[in-house]
Design an enzyme around this catalytic site. Structure first.
Site, PDB file in Angstrom:
ATOM      1  CE  LYS A 185      44.655  24.014  38.905  1.00 39.53           C
ATOM      2  NZ  LYS A 185      45.968  24.471  39.359  1.00 39.53           N
ATOM      3  CD  GLU A 225      34.692  30.718  34.528  1.00 32.22           C
ATOM      4  OE1 GLU A 225      35.103  29.915  35.394  1.00 32.22           O
ATOM      5  OE2 GLU A 225      35.379  31.061  33.549  1.00 32.22           O
ATOM      6  CG  ASP A 236      37.464  40.098  33.955  1.00 32.74           C
ATOM      7  OD1 ASP A 236      36.939  41.123  34.419  1.00 32.74           O
ATOM      8  OD2 ASP A 236      38.666  40.032  33.663  1.00 32.74           O
ATOM      9  CE  LYS A 293      36.590  41.486  38.639  1.00 35.34           C
ATOM     10  NZ  LYS A 293      38.038  41.316  38.308  1.00 35.34           N
ATOM     11  CG  PHE A 334      42.586  40.283  40.974  1.00 33.22           C
ATOM     12  CD1 PHE A 334      42.408  39.935  39.641  1.00 33.22           C
ATOM     13  CD2 PHE A 334      43.039  39.315  41.853  1.00 33.22           C
ATOM     14  CE1 PHE A 334      42.676  38.642  39.191  1.00 33.22           C
ATOM     15  CE2 PHE A 334      43.319  38.023  41.413  1.00 33.22           C
ATOM     16  CZ  PHE A 334      43.140  37.692  40.082  1.00 33.22           C
ATOM     17  NE  ARG A 366      42.973  27.604  42.503  1.00 35.71           N
ATOM     18  CZ  ARG A 366      42.633  28.170  41.346  1.00 35.71           C
ATOM     19  NH1 ARG A 366      41.443  28.709  41.205  1.00 35.71           N
ATOM     20  NH2 ARG A 366      43.487  28.218  40.352  1.00 35.71           N
TER      21      ARG A 366
HETATM   22  P1  IMP Z   1      37.435  36.250  31.124  1.00 34.39           P
HETATM   23  O1  IMP Z   1      37.822  35.265  30.077  1.00 34.39           O
HETATM   24  O2  IMP Z   1      38.130  37.570  30.953  1.00 34.39           O
HETATM   25  O3  IMP Z   1      35.942  36.414  31.293  1.00 34.39           O
HETATM   26  O4  IMP Z   1      38.057  35.738  32.455  1.00 34.39           O
HETATM   27  C1  IMP Z   1      37.493  34.774  33.197  1.00 34.39           C
HETATM   28  C2  IMP Z   1      38.529  34.097  34.046  1.00 34.39           C
HETATM   29  O5  IMP Z   1      39.497  35.024  34.522  1.00 34.39           O
HETATM   30  C3  IMP Z   1      37.879  33.540  35.273  1.00 34.39           C
HETATM   31  O6  IMP Z   1      37.578  32.195  35.061  1.00 34.39           O
HETATM   32  C4  IMP Z   1      38.925  33.704  36.326  1.00 34.39           C
HETATM   33  O7  IMP Z   1      39.739  32.554  36.366  1.00 34.39           O
HETATM   34  C5  IMP Z   1      39.764  34.836  35.893  1.00 34.39           C
HETATM   35  N1  IMP Z   1      39.449  36.097  36.608  1.00 34.39           N
HETATM   36  C6  IMP Z   1      38.853  37.203  36.134  1.00 34.39           C
HETATM   37  N2  IMP Z   1      38.726  38.142  37.074  1.00 34.39           N
HETATM   38  C7  IMP Z   1      39.238  37.596  38.200  1.00 34.39           C
HETATM   39  C8  IMP Z   1      39.373  38.081  39.552  1.00 34.39           C
HETATM   40  O8  IMP Z   1      39.005  39.214  39.929  1.00 34.39           O
HETATM   41  N3  IMP Z   1      39.946  37.225  40.434  1.00 34.39           N
HETATM   42  C9  IMP Z   1      40.374  35.966  40.080  1.00 34.39           C
HETATM   43  N4  IMP Z   1      40.260  35.489  38.843  1.00 34.39           N
HETATM   44  C10 IMP Z   1      39.702  36.296  37.909  1.00 34.39           C
HETATM   45 MG    MG Z   2      38.671  30.630  36.015  1.00 29.45          MG
END
Ligand code: IMP
Ligand code: MG
Length: 181
Positions: free
Chosen positions: A45, A101, A105, A133, A154, A167
């Site tokens: 979302k 997206e 991360d 990030k 975060f 959100r």
């Molecule tokens: P990844 O798969 O590790 O790249 O994570 C991506 C997903 O993790 C994003 O779509 C977010 O939903 C969540 N995410 C990663 N870091 C944060 C943050 O600092 N705040 C909120 N959601 C995060």
């Molecule tokens: Mg997400």
């Protein structure tokens, strides 16, 4: 937003900066997708606020669709296991896909999603993330469009949540550690 503001440590991207990012990216995407068959796919979302504001700056005919994945639960670190909860409705044949997206991360979510969609006959797949990030990346994935980079904290707001909350904050802020520790 007083009830939400009190849990925020620092404003990292203000509402005005978000507006500038949307304008800049929207104009760039307009140039890059001229003459193409654009389908914008938001990852639910977290991308909803970004997607609706960004597409108002894309001066092209386009279609919208959504995909929902889970990987996070209520923690602050990705589990690595990505699951599709809601697939897109549109057949991708002949479309130029732009995946939207909220934040990149580890990169695992977008890596999984883009590999899955790559098997479905789209003309092209591009990735647009509001936040990045880069120092947290564990898979080799470079987005085509980035709003801005944020430090390894975060962050919440403008679609991004902690435990499904925050959100609706109109800016991006770092969450106070005492909230999630
Ligand atoms: P990844 O798969 O590790 O790249 O994570 C991506 C997903 O993790 C994003 O779509 C977010 O939903 C969540 N995410 C990663 N870091 C944060 C943050 O600092 N705040 C909120 N959601 C995060
Ligand atoms: Mg997400």
């Amino acid at each position: 937003m007083e009830q939400l503001n009190k849990d925020i440590n620092e404003v990292l991207v203000s509402a005005e900066q978000l507006e500038e990012i949307n304008k800049r990216l929207g104009e760039q995407i307009t140039k890059d997708f001229e003459g193409k068959n654009l389908l914008v796919v938001g990852i639910l979302k977290g991308s909803v606020y970004f997607m609706t504001d960004l597409t108002r700056y894309i001066d092209l005919p386009l279609k919208l669709d959504f995909l929902a994945v889970s990987s996070y639960g209520s923690g602050t670190r990705s589990s690595g296991a990505v699951k599709i909860i809601k697939d897109i409705d549109i057949d991708l044949q002949g479309y130029d896909l732009l995946l939207i997206e909220d934040i990149l991360d580890s990169g695992r979510t977008l890596d999984y999603v883009s590999r899955m969609l790559a098997t479905r006959g789209a003309n092209s797949i591009s990735i647009c993330t509001l936040l990045d990030k880069p120092e947290r990346r564990v898979v080799d994935l470079t987005p085509d469009y980035v709003g801005c980079s944020v430090p390894d904290e975060f962050v919440v707001g403008y679609g991004l949540d902690y435990d499904q909350k925050y959100r609706n904050l109109p800016y991006i802020g770092s969450l106070k550690r005492e909230i999630y520790e």
